[in-house]
Design a protein around this motif. Structure first.
Motif, PDB file in Angstrom:
ATOM      1  N   MET A 234      80.149 163.382 -10.660  1.00 24.88           N
ATOM      2  CA  MET A 234      80.892 163.103 -11.869  1.00 24.88           C
ATOM      3  C   MET A 234      81.303 164.402 -12.557  1.00 24.88           C
ATOM      4  O   MET A 234      82.394 164.492 -13.061  1.00 24.88           O
ATOM      5  CB  MET A 234      80.028 162.239 -12.792  1.00 24.88           C
ATOM      6  CG  MET A 234      80.618 161.988 -14.125  1.00 24.88           C
ATOM      7  SD  MET A 234      81.588 160.517 -14.079  1.00 24.88           S
ATOM      8  CE  MET A 234      81.681 160.115 -15.768  1.00 24.88           C
TER       9      MET A 234
ATOM     10  N   CYS B 236      76.949 162.974 -16.289  1.00 24.78           N
ATOM     11  CA  CYS B 236      76.638 161.557 -16.463  1.00 24.78           C
ATOM     12  C   CYS B 236      75.146 161.412 -16.771  1.00 24.78           C
ATOM     13  O   CYS B 236      74.385 162.384 -16.629  1.00 24.78           O
ATOM     14  CB  CYS B 236      77.020 160.774 -15.206  1.00 24.78           C
ATOM     15  SG  CYS B 236      75.993 161.119 -13.771  1.00 24.78           S
TER      16      CYS B 236
ATOM     17  N   TRP C 111      74.152 160.112 -22.651  1.00 23.31           N
ATOM     18  CA  TRP C 111      75.349 160.618 -21.986  1.00 23.31           C
ATOM     19  C   TRP C 111      76.171 161.464 -22.951  1.00 23.31           C
ATOM     20  O   TRP C 111      76.634 162.560 -22.615  1.00 23.31           O
ATOM     21  CB  TRP C 111      76.151 159.441 -21.478  1.00 23.31           C
ATOM     22  CG  TRP C 111      77.292 159.753 -20.562  1.00 23.31           C
ATOM     23  CD1 TRP C 111      77.745 160.984 -20.163  1.00 23.31           C
ATOM     24  CD2 TRP C 111      78.127 158.809 -19.923  1.00 23.31           C
ATOM     25  NE1 TRP C 111      78.797 160.842 -19.317  1.00 23.31           N
ATOM     26  CE2 TRP C 111      79.056 159.520 -19.148  1.00 23.31           C
ATOM     27  CE3 TRP C 111      78.183 157.425 -19.925  1.00 23.31           C
ATOM     28  CZ2 TRP C 111      80.034 158.883 -18.383  1.00 23.31           C
ATOM     29  CZ3 TRP C 111      79.155 156.817 -19.165  1.00 23.31           C
ATOM     30  CH2 TRP C 111      80.054 157.531 -18.406  1.00 23.31           C
TER      31      TRP C 111
END
Length: 99
Positions: free
Chosen positions: A1, A9, A82
């Protein structure tokens, strides 16, 4: 990610954290992904109940996993984690995995 978006993430660093946990380095694992390290005892307990049910033919349940409050609360915690781990200033930058 991270390579696609530039953001970490909630699971980033989990693989290295698991590796460090298997080698007994709890503080190093915590540095890579504190949410995963703190969640692991709950998951291991739930897995233990599932394995015990399979071995002994029982049907016990870890009721925490069936609580809507827990499910939505953990989902909210993961989203908050996050967001916070991507903030570029102290102390939130400590939540990002080391480079």
């Amino acid at each position: 990610m991270y390579y696609v978006s530039g953001f970490y993430c909630p699971g980033c660093g989990s693989q290295r954290a698991v590796h460090l946990l298997l080698h007994g380095n709890i503080s190093g694992a915590f540095r890579f992904n504190p949410l995963m390290v703190l969640t692991l005892p709950i998951l291991i307990y739930g897995l233990g109940i599932t394995v015990a049910n399979w071995i002994f033919g029982t049907s016990y349940r870890f009721m925490l996993f069936y609580s809507k409050l827990f499910i939505f609360g953990f989902f909210g915690l993961a989203i908050l984690y996050w967001v916070l781990r991507n903030l570029p200033f102290y102390p939130f930058n400590l939540l990002a995995p080391p480079s």
